[in-house]
Design an enzyme around this catalytic site. Structure first.
Site, PDB file in Angstrom:
ATOM      1  N   GLN A 144      44.496 -26.753 -69.414  1.00  0.00           N
ATOM      2  CA  GLN A 144      43.203 -26.540 -70.074  1.00  0.00           C
ATOM      3  C   GLN A 144      42.950 -27.525 -71.204  1.00  0.00           C
ATOM      4  OE1 GLN A 144      40.737 -24.444 -69.333  1.00  0.00           O
ATOM      5  NE2 GLN A 144      41.739 -23.229 -67.740  1.00  0.00           N
ATOM      6  N   THR A 199      52.896 -36.993 -48.031  1.00  0.00           N
ATOM      7  CA  THR A 199      51.904 -38.069 -48.139  1.00  0.00           C
ATOM      8  C   THR A 199      50.945 -37.779 -49.278  1.00  0.00           C
ATOM      9  OG1 THR A 199      52.063 -38.435 -45.775  1.00  0.00           O
ATOM     10  CG2 THR A 199      50.094 -39.295 -46.882  1.00  0.00           C
ATOM     11  N   CYS A 231      42.363 -15.698 -61.639  1.00  0.00           N
ATOM     12  CA  CYS A 231      43.466 -15.199 -60.826  1.00  0.00           C
ATOM     13  C   CYS A 231      43.588 -13.694 -60.953  1.00  0.00           C
ATOM     14  CB  CYS A 231      44.766 -15.854 -61.255  1.00  0.00           C
ATOM     15  SG  CYS A 231      44.595 -17.618 -61.433  1.00  0.00           S
TER      16      CYS A 231
END
Ligand SMILES: *Cc1c(COP(=O)(O)O)cnc(C)c1O
Length: 398
Positions: free
Chosen positions: A178, A239, A325
């Site tokens: 943040q 990758t 969340c």
């Protein structure tokens, strides 16, 4: 009409300049950055190295100390589990107001036999450095703390905490998700050894972040959590998400360049929102009132109002009752409870998060919407009306 977006702690809009930097790598320049035998791979690798330097510059580290990940959650998992597994045993010191990425990772390590010390914070959200100092002992292998809290915006004094940890020979991991790009972050100067960050909290793309692992003494060893081709100096195989990495680098470059002006502008708008709300409504309280907090954060208890009912009453406004969340589940915010708020207070709290594209007009409209909805909900609340009668009519804001 698109709702007014004031939920920037959950995610931020992509800056068009970031998208512009990413576009070539989503189209013609599609090479794998590990394919060094041809031009496609080499130009992707060059772009990745540019981004690595941009990320390093934003946090005060060296480019080869940056490990790209899928986001801050993965970076935090790599820092905590990677270090704990390399050590084998020991104690980790953290705080009760941390993001679930840290708390859940610590809970898993605890089940594996590591000792976890979760430090309480002050009612204003701050964490005294002496409290951390007192928690360190010979067993401590890591201290992991937020730089800025994602619910209440409180900023911890990482300069002092870094100096303390360095003096005691304990590595400090900082969740700067943040804070990076919003306030200065200086790993080298502060003695921070590990730092996690994410693209989508700073006007970059989702699904990309980094763990920055500083060199120094003692040398930090991390056990990789993802095995494969040995990418990212063996610390994170897979990758690379080249467009994402390029976007992250550009996003941080822009954020650092524009940090000061943007923070001042957002603090002005946030203060205006606070003044409007507190001027029009009674029985409000602010959560996280530490003197040092993020310029774009405001977290308010609207007494006698259920925050879910409030959010439902203002569909024109995109805000949150707590961290994204934890809003999916009914539990009240662990951060607000850690401040000493009770369940009712936590369930009456709303988090406002302003962002780069927030306008004064949006703030005024948001304030009007919230004020009207709170008055309406309180008029239906027997408890509020009773309370008003007890206090006489002067306090009524209706
Ligand atoms: C969003 C956030 C995270 C998780 O970041 P992702 O990149 O979404 O995994 C971790 N810590 C804090 C403080 C956050 O705000």
């Amino acid at each position: 009409m698109t709702p007014i977006y004031l939920d920037s702690h959950a995610t931020t809009p992509l800056d068009p300049r970031v998208l512009e930097a990413m576009m070539p790598f989503l189209t013609e320049q599609f090479g794998n950055a590990a394919s060094m035998t041809h031009e496609f791979g080499r130009s992707a690798a060059e772009a990745v190295e540019r981004a690595r330097a941009q990320v390093a510059a934003a946090v005060g580290a060296e480019p080869d100390e940056v490990v790209f990940t899928s986001g801050a959650t993965e970076a935090i998992n790599l820092a905590l589990k990677g270090l704990a597994e390399a050590r084998g045993s020991g104690r980790i010191v953290t705080a009760t107001t941390e993001h679930p990425a840290t708390l859940d990772t610590c809970a898993r390590l605890e089940r594996r036999g590591f000792a976890i010390e979760r430090l309480p914070v002050e009612p204003d959200g701050s964490l005294p450095v002496e409290r951390v100092a007192a928690a360190l002992n010979d067993e401590t292998i890591l201290v992991s703390l937020l730089h800025a809290n994602n619910e209440i915006g409180v900023v911890h004094d990482i300069g002092a905490l870094g100096a303390l940890c360095a003096a005691r020979g304990v590595p400090l991991h900082v969740d700067a998700t943040q804070s990076v790009g919003k306030i200065p972050v200086r790993m080298a100067e502060w003695g921070v050894r590990l730092l996690s960050l994410s693209g989508h909290k700073v006007y970059g793309p989702k699904g990309v972040g980094a763990l920055v692992v500083r060199r120094g003494k003692p040398r930090l060893r991390l056990k990789a959590q993802i095995d494969g081709g040995g990418h990212e100096r063996g610390m994170r195989s897979g990758t690379l998400n080249v467009p994402g990495v390029v976007g992250l680098g550009r996003a941080l470059e822009l954020a650092v360049a524009e940090m000061e002006g943007e923070a001042a502008r957002l603090a002005g708008l946030r203060d205006r929102l606070r003044a409007r709300l507190f001027g029009a409504l009674d029985a409000l309280e602010e959560n996280g009132t530490a003197t040092n907090k993020l310029a774009h954060n405001l977290n308010v208890v609207f007494r006698f109002v259920d925050s879910v009912a409030l959010l439902n009453a203002v569909p024109e406004l995109a805000v949150s009752t707590g961290s994204a969340c934890s809003s999916a589940e009914p539990a009240p915010s662990h951060v607000l409870l850690a401040l000493g708020r009770d369940e009712t207070e936590a369930r009456s709290s709303v988090r406002f998060g302003l962002h780069r594209f927030t306008t004064a007009d949006e703030i005024d409209r948001a304030a009007d919407l919230v004020i009207a909805a709170v008055r309406e909900l309180r008029a239906q609340s027997g408890l509020y009306m009773t309370e008003q009668d007890d206090h006489g009519s002067t306090r009524r804001d209706g």
